[in-house]
Design a protein around this motif. Structure first.
Motif, PDB file in Angstrom:
ATOM      1  N   GLY A 183      10.518   8.099   5.966  1.00  0.00           N
ATOM      2  CA  GLY A 183      11.194   7.076   6.755  1.00  0.00           C
ATOM      3  C   GLY A 183      10.784   5.653   6.439  1.00  0.00           C
ATOM      4  N   ALA A 184      10.128   5.429   5.293  1.00  0.00           N
ATOM      5  CA  ALA A 184       9.721   4.076   4.906  1.00  0.00           C
ATOM      6  C   ALA A 184      10.788   3.459   4.012  1.00  0.00           C
ATOM      7  CB  ALA A 184       8.377   4.111   4.177  1.00  0.00           C
ATOM      8  N   GLU A 185      10.926   2.155   4.118  1.00  0.00           N
ATOM      9  CA  GLU A 185      11.890   1.451   3.282  1.00  0.00           C
ATOM     10  C   GLU A 185      11.259   1.123   1.938  1.00  0.00           C
ATOM     11  OE1 GLU A 185      13.574  -1.939   5.180  1.00  0.00           O
ATOM     12  OE2 GLU A 185      14.039  -0.832   7.008  1.00  0.00           O
ATOM     13  N   ALA A 186      12.096   1.154   0.905  1.00  0.00           N
ATOM     14  CA  ALA A 186      11.629   0.877  -0.450  1.00  0.00           C
ATOM     15  C   ALA A 186      12.239  -0.428  -0.941  1.00  0.00           C
ATOM     16  CB  ALA A 186      12.008   2.019  -1.375  1.00  0.00           C
ATOM     17  N   ASP A 187      11.399  -1.338  -1.418  1.00  0.00           N
ATOM     18  CA  ASP A 187      11.848  -2.608  -1.972  1.00  0.00           C
ATOM     19  C   ASP A 187      11.896  -2.466  -3.492  1.00  0.00           C
ATOM     20  OD1 ASP A 187      12.476  -5.234  -2.505  1.00  0.00           O
ATOM     21  OD2 ASP A 187      10.487  -6.015  -2.001  1.00  0.00           O
ATOM     22  N   MET A 220       0.816  -1.189   0.000  1.00  0.00           N
ATOM     23  CA  MET A 220       0.000   0.000   0.000  1.00  0.00           C
ATOM     24  C   MET A 220       0.860   1.254   0.000  1.00  0.00           C
ATOM     25  SD  MET A 220      -3.142  -0.816  -0.272  1.00  0.00           S
ATOM     26  CE  MET A 220      -4.081   0.614   0.190  1.00  0.00           C
ATOM     27  N   LYS A 221       1.988   1.227   0.680  1.00  0.00           N
ATOM     28  CA  LYS A 221       2.817   2.426   0.726  1.00  0.00           C
ATOM     29  C   LYS A 221       3.396   2.745  -0.646  1.00  0.00           C
ATOM     30  CE  LYS A 221       6.707  -0.162   2.588  1.00  0.00           C
ATOM     31  NZ  LYS A 221       7.540  -0.358   3.746  1.00  0.00           N
ATOM     32  N   LEU A 222       3.650   1.725  -1.451  1.00  0.00           N
ATOM     33  CA  LEU A 222       4.142   1.977  -2.808  1.00  0.00           C
ATOM     34  C   LEU A 222       3.074   2.620  -3.672  1.00  0.00           C
ATOM     35  CD1 LEU A 222       6.142  -1.295  -3.555  1.00  0.00           C
ATOM     36  CD2 LEU A 222       7.027   0.955  -2.977  1.00  0.00           C
ATOM     37  N   ILE A 223       1.849   2.131  -3.526  1.00  0.00           N
ATOM     38  CA  ILE A 223       0.740   2.709  -4.287  1.00  0.00           C
ATOM     39  C   ILE A 223       0.504   4.146  -3.849  1.00  0.00           C
ATOM     40  CG2 ILE A 223      -1.726   2.530  -4.760  1.00  0.00           C
ATOM     41  CD1 ILE A 223      -1.382  -0.528  -4.428  1.00  0.00           C
ATOM     42  N   ALA A 224       0.569   4.382  -2.545  1.00  0.00           N
ATOM     43  CA  ALA A 224       0.390   5.747  -2.038  1.00  0.00           C
ATOM     44  C   ALA A 224       1.484   6.660  -2.570  1.00  0.00           C
ATOM     45  CB  ALA A 224       0.383   5.733  -0.520  1.00  0.00           C
ATOM     46  N   ALA A 225       2.722   6.187  -2.601  1.00  0.00           N
ATOM     47  CA  ALA A 225       3.823   6.990  -3.124  1.00  0.00           C
ATOM     48  C   ALA A 225       3.617   7.267  -4.614  1.00  0.00           C
ATOM     49  CB  ALA A 225       5.142   6.271  -2.899  1.00  0.00           C
ATOM     50  N   TYR A 226       3.147   6.278  -5.352  1.00  0.00           N
ATOM     51  CA  TYR A 226       2.875   6.460  -6.780  1.00  0.00           C
ATOM     52  C   TYR A 226       1.788   7.500  -6.980  1.00  0.00           C
ATOM     53  CZ  TYR A 226       1.766   5.448 -11.639  1.00  0.00           C
ATOM     54  OH  TYR A 226       1.548   5.565 -12.980  1.00  0.00           O
ATOM     55  N   LEU A 262       9.746   7.291  -6.572  1.00  0.00           N
ATOM     56  CA  LEU A 262       9.018   6.591  -5.511  1.00  0.00           C
ATOM     57  C   LEU A 262       9.912   6.373  -4.295  1.00  0.00           C
ATOM     58  CD1 LEU A 262       6.973   3.947  -7.527  1.00  0.00           C
ATOM     59  CD2 LEU A 262       6.303   6.243  -6.833  1.00  0.00           C
ATOM     60  N   LYS A 263      11.183   6.055  -4.530  1.00  0.00           N
ATOM     61  CA  LYS A 263      12.116   5.873  -3.414  1.00  0.00           C
ATOM     62  C   LYS A 263      12.283   7.168  -2.628  1.00  0.00           C
ATOM     63  CE  LYS A 263      14.902   2.239  -5.495  1.00  0.00           C
ATOM     64  NZ  LYS A 263      16.233   1.900  -6.047  1.00  0.00           N
ATOM     65  N   ASP A 264      12.372   8.291  -3.351  1.00  0.00           N
ATOM     66  CA  ASP A 264      12.528   9.584  -2.677  1.00  0.00           C
ATOM     67  C   ASP A 264      11.325   9.897  -1.802  1.00  0.00           C
ATOM     68  OD1 ASP A 264      14.983   9.951  -3.861  1.00  0.00           O
ATOM     69  OD2 ASP A 264      14.211  11.242  -5.477  1.00  0.00           O
ATOM     70  N   ILE A 265      10.125   9.616  -2.304  1.00  0.00           N
ATOM     71  CA  ILE A 265       8.909   9.868  -1.529  1.00  0.00           C
ATOM     72  C   ILE A 265       8.880   8.990  -0.291  1.00  0.00           C
ATOM     73  CG2 ILE A 265       6.391   9.649  -1.548  1.00  0.00           C
ATOM     74  CD1 ILE A 265       6.515  10.473  -4.532  1.00  0.00           C
ATOM     75  N   LEU A 266       9.187   7.711  -0.465  1.00  0.00           N
ATOM     76  CA  LEU A 266       9.155   6.783   0.666  1.00  0.00           C
ATOM     77  C   LEU A 266      10.222   7.118   1.701  1.00  0.00           C
ATOM     78  CD1 LEU A 266       8.481   3.452  -1.231  1.00  0.00           C
ATOM     79  CD2 LEU A 266       6.907   4.686   0.262  1.00  0.00           C
ATOM     80  N   GLU A 267      11.417   7.468   1.238  1.00  0.00           N
ATOM     81  CA  GLU A 267      12.489   7.808   2.169  1.00  0.00           C
ATOM     82  C   GLU A 267      12.208   9.107   2.914  1.00  0.00           C
ATOM     83  OE1 GLU A 267      16.030   7.687  -0.219  1.00  0.00           O
ATOM     84  OE2 GLU A 267      16.011   5.494  -0.317  1.00  0.00           O
ATOM     85  N   SER A 268      11.430   9.992   2.312  1.00  0.00           N
ATOM     86  CA  SER A 268      11.121  11.264   2.973  1.00  0.00           C
ATOM     87  C   SER A 268      10.263  11.069   4.214  1.00  0.00           C
ATOM     88  CB  SER A 268      10.427  12.217   2.006  1.00  0.00           C
ATOM     89  OG  SER A 268       9.101  11.792   1.741  1.00  0.00           O
TER      90      SER A 268
END
Length: 114
Positions: free
Chosen positions: A31-35, A1-7, A23-29
Motif C-alpha cells: 500500500g505504499a506509493e512509488a515515485d 527508506m521504503k525504496l531501499i527496503a523494497a530493493y 520495486l513498484k510491485d513490492i511497494l504497491e503490495s
C-alpha cells in the motif's frame, strides 16, 4: 527508506537486478506509493554494484557518525580541594531479585484463566 527496503527485499528474493516495475510491485503490495523519479535515481546509483559491498561501505560511513550518548560529560567541582573525592565514582548497587511465588489454586479448585 521504503525504496531501499523494497530493493533489498527484491535482492533477498533472488532478483539480483530488480527493475523499477519490480520495486513498484513490492511497494504497491504493502500500500505504499512509488515515485518514479526516486526509483530511477536509486537504480542508477546501485547499477552494476554488489549489494554486500554497498552495505559494507554504508557500515563504514555510519561507524564514523557520532551516535550521541556515548560519552558522559562530568562537571568540574566548584571548589579546588575535592578532586580525589569527586573522581571516585559510587558503585552501583546490586539489586536482589526476589521472585514471587505464584498463588496456588488449591482453595477454589480452578484458575481464572483455565
Amino acid at each position: 527508506m521504503k525504496l531501499i527496503a523494497a530493493y533489498l527485499l527484491a535482492v533477498l528474493g533472488g532478483n539480483t537486478n530488480p527493475s523499477s516495475n519490480d520495486l513498484k510491485d513490492i511497494l504497491e503490495s504493502v500500500g505504499a506509493e512509488a515515485d518514479d523519479n526516486r526509483i530511477e535515481f536509486l537504480l542508477a546509483e546501485v547499477k552494476g554494484k554488489d549489494i554486500t559491498e554497498l552495505i559494507a561501505a554504508g557500515r563504514e560511513k555510519f561507524a564514523s557518525v557520532p551516535s550521541g550518548g556515548g560519552a558522559i560529560a562530568v562537571a568540574a567541582p566548584a571548589s579546588g580541594g575535592g578532586g580525589a573525592a569527586a573522581a571516585a565514582a559510587p558503585e552501583p548497587k546490586k539489586e536482589e531479585k526476589v521472585e514471587e511465588k505464584e498463588e496456588s489454586d488449591d482453595d477454589m479448585g480452578f484458575s481464572l484463566f483455565d
